[in-house]
Design an enzyme around this catalytic site. Structure first.
Site, PDB file in Angstrom:
ATOM      1  CG  ASP A  89       7.378   5.934  -7.722  1.00  0.00           C
ATOM      2  OD1 ASP A  89       6.497   6.785  -7.977  1.00  0.00           O
ATOM      3  OD2 ASP A  89       7.157   4.930  -7.029  1.00  0.00           O
TER       4      ASP A  89
ATOM      5  CE  LYS B 296       5.455   6.558  -4.260  1.00  0.00           C
ATOM      6  NZ  LYS B 296       4.367   5.670  -4.720  1.00  0.00           N
TER       7      LYS B 296
ATOM      8  CG  ASN C  96       9.108   6.189  -3.150  1.00  0.00           C
ATOM      9  OD1 ASN C  96       8.789   5.342  -2.319  1.00  0.00           O
ATOM     10  ND2 ASN C  96       8.809   6.067  -4.436  1.00  0.00           N
TER      11      ASN C  96
ATOM     12  CG  ASP D  99      10.273   2.011  -3.966  1.00  0.00           C
ATOM     13  OD1 ASP D  99      10.803   1.174  -4.719  1.00  0.00           O
ATOM     14  OD2 ASP D  99       9.064   2.011  -3.709  1.00  0.00           O
TER      15      ASP D  99
ATOM     16  CB  THR E  48       3.102   7.831  -8.035  1.00  0.00           C
ATOM     17  OG1 THR E  48       3.812   6.722  -7.474  1.00  0.00           O
ATOM     18  CG2 THR E  48       1.869   8.118  -7.192  1.00  0.00           C
TER      19      THR E  48
END
Length: 340
Positions: free
Chosen positions: A163, A165, A168, A181, A201
């Site tokens: 994840d 992104k 994060n 995260d 995501t």
């Protein structure tokens, strides 16, 4: 990705500024935890005893998620700020705790974990500078280099993040970027190993995940490619519909090869191949790892409780279910050791 939501009801509290006074059900009252001494110590944080909820004063809510909240909290004895992730008990939280125990200067590291009957609490380092989503106009290759080093460390320990992104990647008070995260990370995925859980995501997820196929750690490099594209261009689009980087003066688009075998970073050398790319030709990796490169932006922190945009009163969220298999959490309580 776990979405942020304000829809879940909050529990009552007699004093919303103090975690000691958060009202919890009788079955939530904590007992003294049995602490595992295994694991690495978060840098420069000295912990001389197991932590519990009563050791903290909560200042505000940093974020709300589907499974709980992140609370900005001050350790009463150390007089130091931490981010406490409070979640309902779920097997995935055990994975997040284990992944966060490995220390690295470009990861948001775990300091301690403890539990009650219905909730688990992860005490994390507090990154006071906010996330890259909030600082997109200031983003640069410097932050990309920080992420590369963080991913290299995770992959070396056979952990894929899944994840990566803007939201994060957070900035610490010195201006360095850190990966945070670990809620959907996966352990035991070394070079060549595969998994097939559909997660992530949408704008950042690799095409092989969307197709429901098994995948390797190279999915993190696809997400990193989208992250880099977003920092360079200033926006993110649905990457499985259009080809990215085609109008940019760089061939870093090899990160976004739809064939995961040919993707930059997919080989046995992983992050080392990414570091050698011409995009990073001016990066001094030795100085970067030692945090001796001056960040392009130093966050302005007004005080220890400055959060920029607090998300409400610090109260616990009631779990959606009460029947929890406690045996999964027998070794959950943990405190970092070995600090200077």
């Amino acid at each position: 990705s776990v979405g942020l939501s304000d829809s879940e009801p909050a529990m009552e509290t007699t004093n919303p500024s103090n975690l000691e006074n958060v009202v919890v059900p009788a079955e939530e009252i904590s007992i003294e935890p049995e602490v595992s001494t295994e694991g690495n110590m978060a840098a420069s944080i000295s912990v001389d005893a197991p932590m519990s909820l009563q050791d903290f004063r909560c200042c505000s809510v940093l974020a709300r998620g589907e499974f709980g909240k992140v609370l900005l909290s001050e350790h009463l004895k150390m007089k130091r700020m931490f981010a406490i992730k409070a979640m309902e008990k779920d097997i995935q939280t055990v994975t997040e705790e284990l992944a966060s125990q490995t220390h690295h200067p470009f990861l948001v590291n775990l300091v301690a974990s403890f539990q009650s009957n219905l909730h688990v609490f992860l005490v994390m380092e507090y990154a006071a500078g906010g996330d890259l989503k909030s600082h997109l106009m200031k983003a640069s290759g410097f932050y990309a280099a920080c992420v590369v080093l963080g991913l290299k460390f995770l992959h070396k320990h056979e952990i894929i993040h899944r994840d990566i992104k803007l939201a994060n990647i957070v900035l610490d008070q010195d201006g360095y970027a850190r990966i945070t995260d670990f809620g959907i990370c996966k352990e035991g995925i070394g070079y060549g190993a595969r998994t097939r859980t559909v997660c992530g995501t949408l704008e950042y997820v690799a095409p092989e995940i969307l197709r429901g196929r098994s995948y390797t750690r190279s999915v993190d490099w696809w997400s990193f490619g989208v992250l880099l594209y977003t920092m360079l261009v200033g926006k993110v689009r649905l990457v499985y519909i259009i080809k990215l980087f085609e109008n940019l003066d760089t061939d870093i688009n090899i990160l976004l090869d739809r064939n995961p075998v040919l993707r930059l970073g997919a080989g046995r050398n992983g992050a080392s191949d990414v570091k050698k790319h011409l995009f990073f030709r001016e990066t001094n990796w030795k100085k970067m790892k030692a945090r001796k490169v001056r960040p392009p932006f130093i966050p302005t922190i007004q005080g220890p409780e400055d959060t920029g945009t607090p998300c409400g009163d610090p109260v616990l969220t009631p779990p959606r279910r009460r029947h929890i298999t406690q045996e999964y959490f027998e070794d959950f309580d943990w405190t970092a050791e070995g600090a200077e």
